[in-house]
Scaffold this motif. Structure first.
Motif, short mmCIF file in Angstrom:
data_model
loop_
_atom_site.label_atom_id
_atom_site.label_comp_id
_atom_site.label_asym_id
_atom_site.label_seq_id
_atom_site.Cartn_x
_atom_site.Cartn_y
_atom_site.Cartn_z
N UNK A 27 0.84 -1.20 0.00
CA UNK A 27 0.00 0.00 0.00
C UNK A 27 0.88 1.25 0.00
N UNK A 28 1.98 1.22 0.76
CA UNK A 28 2.92 2.35 0.75
C UNK A 28 3.58 2.52 -0.61
N UNK A 29 3.98 1.40 -1.24
CA UNK A 29 4.55 1.47 -2.58
C UNK A 29 3.54 2.02 -3.58
N UNK A 30 2.29 1.63 -3.43
CA UNK A 30 1.24 2.15 -4.31
C UNK A 30 1.09 3.66 -4.14
N UNK A 31 1.10 4.13 -2.89
CA UNK A 31 0.98 5.58 -2.65
C UNK A 31 2.17 6.33 -3.24
N UNK A 32 3.38 5.80 -3.05
CA UNK A 32 4.57 6.46 -3.61
C UNK A 32 4.56 6.42 -5.14
N UNK A 33 4.17 5.31 -5.71
CA UNK A 33 4.11 5.19 -7.16
C UNK A 33 3.06 6.13 -7.74
N UNK A 34 1.92 6.22 -7.10
CA UNK A 34 0.87 7.13 -7.53
C UNK A 34 1.35 8.58 -7.45
N UNK A 45 8.69 13.47 -7.93
CA UNK A 45 8.72 12.14 -8.52
C UNK A 45 10.02 11.43 -8.15
N UNK A 46 11.13 12.13 -8.23
CA UNK A 46 12.43 11.52 -7.91
C UNK A 46 12.47 11.08 -6.46
N UNK A 47 11.95 11.89 -5.55
CA UNK A 47 11.93 11.53 -4.13
C UNK A 47 11.03 10.31 -3.91
N UNK A 48 9.88 10.28 -4.55
CA UNK A 48 8.96 9.14 -4.40
C UNK A 48 9.61 7.85 -4.89
N UNK A 51 12.34 6.70 -2.54
CA UNK A 51 11.74 6.10 -1.35
C UNK A 51 11.26 4.67 -1.65
N UNK A 52 10.70 4.47 -2.84
CA UNK A 52 10.27 3.12 -3.24
C UNK A 52 11.47 2.18 -3.26
#
Length: 183
Positions: A27-34, A45-48, A51-52
């Motif tokens: 769910x965290x990966x989904x939030x970061x990817x979104x 985008x680069x920070x997200x 973090x992934x």
């Protein structure tokens, strides 16, 4: 061989905790990817994506493998068995599939996206939006079948149950059927 009650309970706590962690991780990966996919800011985008990568490098493989191994040991060490009940078999094969996809598809995809972000040109990838969404849905489904335990026993499970019932009747001196002559 059956696990002792304390061992079974401890392993069950580990399995539930790590499996719920896997659900939360995706769910965290989904939030970061979104976030990376929809933002208009290359910096965001680069920070997200970086973090992934941290999640992918440190958590995905250990959490996936621990969930798989703890579930396997629980199924083999309890009355549920690995292939005695359909819900256990479905959950096992979904766990094997999602573990493999996490290790061989999701993690390399995240590594590639993070490398692009580190190079200064993050390029959103719809595959890394879909993968965590599908994984999250799969883990929610596995959680639901773990709680609800739908479907019946497998063919093997029915045979084992019948054999155990027959053995119990024999131990207690009760015949399987009454003869035609009444006795």
């Amino acid at each position: 061989m059956q696990l002792s009650r304390p061992a079974r309970r401890a392993l069950l706590v580990v399995h539930v905790a790590v499996s719920v962690s896997w659900l939360g991780l995706t769910a965290g990966l989904l939030a970061l990817s979104l976030t990376g996919f929809t933002t208009g800011s290359p910096e965001t985008a680069a920070v997200a994506y970086r973090a992934m990568k941290i999640f992918a490098d440190w958590l995905i493989v250990p959490v996936a493998l621990l969930s798989l191994v703890s579930g396997l040991v629980l199924s083999l060490g309890t009355h549920w068995g690995l292939i005695r009940h359909r819900w256990v078999a479905v959950k096992f094969w979904l766990t094997v599939l999602t573990t493999g996809l996490s290790v061989f598809a999701l993690r390399p995809g995240i590594d590639h996206l993070a490398a692009q972000a580190a190079a200064g040109h993050p390029a959103p990838d719809v595959n890394l939006l879909v993968a965590p969404a599908v994984a999250t849905a799969a883990y929610l489904f596995m959680t639901a079948i773990s709680v609800l335990k739908p479907w019946g026993p497998t063919q093997r499970g029915r045979r084992l149950r019948a054999a155990q019932s027959a053995a119990a009747r024999e131990r207690h001196g009760r015949p399987d059927r009454v003869s035609a002559s009444g006795g």
